[in-house]
Enzyme design. Structure first.
Site, PDB file in Angstrom:
ATOM      1  N   LYS A 223       0.858  -1.020   0.224  1.00  0.00           N
ATOM      2  CA  LYS A 223       0.243  -0.018  -0.051  1.00  0.00           C
ATOM      3  C   LYS A 223       0.578   1.297   0.666  1.00  0.00           C
ATOM      4  O   LYS A 223       1.892   0.849  -0.103  1.00  0.00           O
ATOM      5  CB  LYS A 223      -1.028  -0.045   0.961  1.00  0.00           C
ATOM      6  CG  LYS A 223      -1.977   1.074   1.289  1.00  0.00           C
ATOM      7  CD  LYS A 223      -3.246   0.420   0.701  1.00  0.00           C
ATOM      8  CE  LYS A 223      -4.448   1.155  -0.101  1.00  0.00           C
ATOM      9  NZ  LYS A 223      -5.569   0.470  -0.503  1.00  0.00           N
TER      10      LYS A 223
HETATM   11  P1  NAD Z   1     -12.744   7.761  -2.932  1.00  0.00           P
HETATM   12  O1  NAD Z   1     -11.733   9.260  -2.539  1.00  0.00           O
HETATM   13  O2  NAD Z   1     -12.936   7.893  -4.895  1.00  0.00           O
HETATM   14  O3  NAD Z   1     -14.271   8.340  -2.262  1.00  0.00           O
HETATM   15  C1  NAD Z   1     -13.823   8.369  -0.662  1.00  0.00           C
HETATM   16  C2  NAD Z   1     -15.864   9.055  -0.474  1.00  0.00           C
HETATM   17  O4  NAD Z   1     -15.406   8.473   0.902  1.00  0.00           O
HETATM   18  C3  NAD Z   1     -15.629  10.189  -1.027  1.00  0.00           C
HETATM   19  O5  NAD Z   1     -16.778  10.241  -1.458  1.00  0.00           O
HETATM   20  C4  NAD Z   1     -15.704  11.246   0.250  1.00  0.00           C
HETATM   21  O6  NAD Z   1     -15.965  12.344   0.248  1.00  0.00           O
HETATM   22  C5  NAD Z   1     -16.126  10.175   1.306  1.00  0.00           C
HETATM   23  N1  NAD Z   1     -15.217  10.757   2.282  1.00  0.00           N
HETATM   24  C6  NAD Z   1     -14.081  10.864   3.094  1.00  0.00           C
HETATM   25  N2  NAD Z   1     -14.011  11.356   3.931  1.00  0.00           N
HETATM   26  C7  NAD Z   1     -15.384  11.158   4.607  1.00  0.00           C
HETATM   27  C8  NAD Z   1     -15.921  11.462   6.071  1.00  0.00           C
HETATM   28  N3  NAD Z   1     -15.161  11.569   7.001  1.00  0.00           N
HETATM   29  N4  NAD Z   1     -16.843  10.800   6.342  1.00  0.00           N
HETATM   30  C9  NAD Z   1     -17.861  10.238   5.697  1.00  0.00           C
HETATM   31  N5  NAD Z   1     -17.287  10.166   3.913  1.00  0.00           N
HETATM   32  C10 NAD Z   1     -16.303  10.328   3.528  1.00  0.00           C
HETATM   33  O7  NAD Z   1     -11.926   6.538  -2.260  1.00  0.00           O
HETATM   34  P2  NAD Z   1     -12.103   5.050  -2.712  1.00  0.00           P
HETATM   35  O8  NAD Z   1     -11.820   5.260  -3.967  1.00  0.00           O
HETATM   36  O9  NAD Z   1     -14.111   5.142  -3.131  1.00  0.00           O
HETATM   37  O10 NAD Z   1     -12.113   4.161  -1.563  1.00  0.00           O
HETATM   38  C11 NAD Z   1     -13.119   4.460  -0.931  1.00  0.00           C
HETATM   39  C12 NAD Z   1     -12.739   3.218   0.514  1.00  0.00           C
HETATM   40  O11 NAD Z   1     -12.676   1.695  -0.052  1.00  0.00           O
HETATM   41  C13 NAD Z   1     -11.353   3.399   0.895  1.00  0.00           C
HETATM   42  O12 NAD Z   1     -11.534   2.703   2.301  1.00  0.00           O
HETATM   43  C14 NAD Z   1     -10.702   2.553   0.159  1.00  0.00           C
HETATM   44  O13 NAD Z   1      -9.489   1.701   0.846  1.00  0.00           O
HETATM   45  C15 NAD Z   1     -11.217   1.184  -0.405  1.00  0.00           C
HETATM   46  N6  NAD Z   1     -11.059   0.789  -1.396  1.00  0.00           N
HETATM   47  C16 NAD Z   1     -11.098   1.451  -2.208  1.00  0.00           C
HETATM   48  C17 NAD Z   1     -10.446   0.327  -3.839  1.00  0.00           C
HETATM   49  C18 NAD Z   1     -10.533   1.303  -5.252  1.00  0.00           C
HETATM   50  O14 NAD Z   1     -10.440   0.226  -6.051  1.00  0.00           O
HETATM   51  N7  NAD Z   1     -11.214   2.013  -5.156  1.00  0.00           N
HETATM   52  C19 NAD Z   1     -10.357  -0.748  -3.749  1.00  0.00           C
HETATM   53  C20 NAD Z   1     -10.588  -1.017  -2.178  1.00  0.00           C
HETATM   54  C21 NAD Z   1     -10.695  -0.659  -1.168  1.00  0.00           C
END
Ligand code: NAD
Length: 413
Positions: free
Chosen positions: A105
């Site tokens: 990561k």
């Molecule tokens: P992103 O940046 O696209 O979206 C994050 C979202 O969370 C946004 O809508 C933001 O406004 C919201 N957010 C941020 N802080 C917040 C808070 N304090 N309270 C409520 N909402 C909040 O990120 P993502 O890629 O969608 O990732 C989201 C989660 O999924 C993370 O934990 C990430 O590690 C996990 N994840 C992502 C992927 C991927 O392929 N992108 C894969 C596996 C896991």
């Protein structure tokens, strides 16, 4: 109980599962420490001439089963302990869904909100240049995570390729015009829904009859919402960092996607009542999907969760003490390393296409994703039933067993 740091917490989950499979002490020591950790200085010249100096991290947790693999996040609270925890989760996740990768990561401790495209590009290039010696198509392959996206991956790929020659397979989650795979952008969210569907089928419930609340409307949360909406499942609440919107009859997801896509926030979208992110977590719904950041369900609020199922789309959204409270309350937690593994599975499809220089249609991508995600769910569910343990313990136990086997076979210890 004092809450643990993120890495201590993941190792707590690890220890519970290691006990289930009687993991020996030598392997326990190897698998609870990361292989390599890099912390670098990242100076960035802002558009107004000011220089900021931020910290960037890459942790390679375990590479016994293949090249290190894991996302890069840009966030003001990113830190080495959290990156370690997330890298460890990647090790168990890639093993659980049986893709030939290890776990890694990355994170940069920066608030990207309001940064211009030029500033973000300079930040990305500097960070990539500083860690390029540990990256590689068969060494370590980053992907998008919180606040990073296909555009950021294109800059990473370019910075790496400038030194090593054209190397699209060195990152995944790229734009479609640059070796990205149709289906990858949606894969994490879609994979979550495939797993939830398999869970409903196993318990004789209809997915369509579940109402679902989702925290976070970025890549993962919005694709969970889109996939559910497309299947006629009511999405009763969603949120972003500014707050949440609730509509018991089901939100108009395509309208929300359009509103957020044009720069709007969830709380100004209309079509429901505005509530806080904390209130969303405590809604009376069938399925709660944390899809934003980690540690949102803790000892402090776990007893107020009313959903029957918590589907962990985010990484590490539930702390170990909260996990125990949910378990005692009869709430099923579908763990992150299973629920959101569609992202890395999709990355595996993209990487495989890049190294073979052969492209798949999106239908093939989605059908292979469905097979792997639902297969992993059924395998985990069967292990959980056989051993009388929760799904998280089963998922870790399966992942740990596969990694431990590879470590021994390679003669690493
Ligand atoms: P992103 O940046 O696209 O979206 C994050 C979202 O969370 C946004 O809508 C933001 O406004 C919201 N957010 C941020 N802080 C917040 C808070 N304090 N309270 C409520 N909402 C909040 O990120 P993502 O890629 O969608 O990732 C989201 C989660 O999924 C993370 O934990 C990430 O590690 C996990 N994840 C992502 C992927 C991927 O392929 N992108 C894969 C596996 C896991």
């Amino acid at each position: 109980m004092t809450e643990l740091t993120a890495y201590q917490a993941v190792n707590q989950y690890f220890a519970d599962a290691a006990h289930t499979i009687d993991l020996d002490e030598e392997l326990f020591a190897v698998l609870t420490t990361p292989y390599r950790e890099i912390a670098v200085q990242v100076p960035v010249r802002l558009d107004d001439g000011e220089l900021i100096v931020v910290r960037g991290y890459r942790v390679q947790h375990n590479g016994a089963r293949g090249p290190y693999k894991g996302g890069i996040r840009y966030h003001p609270t990113a830190n080495l302990d959290e990156v370690r925890a997330l890298a460890s989760l990647m090790t168990w996740k890639t093993a659980l869904v049986d893709v030939p990768f290890g776990g890694a990561k990355g994170g940069v401790e920066v608030d990207p909100t309001g940064m211009s495209e030029g500033e973000l590009q300079r930040l990305t290039r500097r960070f990539t240049t500083s860690i390029k010696h540990v990256l590689g198509v068969y060494r370590d392959i980053p992907a998008p995570d919180v606040n990073t996206n296909p555009k950021v991956m294109a800059w990473m790929m370019d910075a790496y390729s400038a030194v090593n020659g054209y190397s699209p397979a060195v990152v995944t989650g790229k734009p479609l015009d640059l070796g990205g795979a149709p289906g990858r952008e949606a894969a994490t969210g879609r994979g979550c829904v495939y797993v939830l569907d398999a869970h409903c089928t196993h318990h004789g419930r209809y997915l369509k009859s579940q109402n679902v609340a989702i925290q976070g409307f970025g890549n993962v949360g919005s694709w969970v919402a889109r996939e559910l909406h497309a299947r006629g499942v009511p999405v009763v609440a969603v949120s972003d960092v500014g707050g949440a919107l609730v509509q018991p009859a089901g939100l108009d997801v395509p309208a929300l996607v359009a509103h957020v896509g044009s720069g709007g926030s969830i709380t100004t979208a209309g079509g429901g009542d505005v509530i806080t992110n904390e209130e969303l977590l405590e809604l009376d719904c069938d399925v709660l999907v944390p899809a934003a950041l980690g540690e949102v369900i803790t000892e402090a609020n776990a007893a107020r969760v009313r959903a029957g199922v918590v589907l962990e789309a985010a990484n590490y959204p539930v702390t170990p003490s909260a996990d125990k409270i949910l378990l005692d309350a009869g709430i099923t937690v579908i763990p992150d390393i299973l629920a959101n593994a569609g992202g890395v599975t999709g990355s595996y499809f993209e990487w495989s296409q890049n190294i073979q220089q052969f492209t798949w249609k999106e239908e093939r991508f989605n059908s292979e994703l469905l097979d792997r995600m639902q297969g992993a769910y059924r395998f985990t569910q069967a292990f959980a039933e056989e051993h009388g343990v929760p799904l998280r313990q089963a998922a870790y136990a399966i992942g740990i067993t596969r990694v431990a086997t590879a470590v021994r076979l390679r003669g690493y210890v």
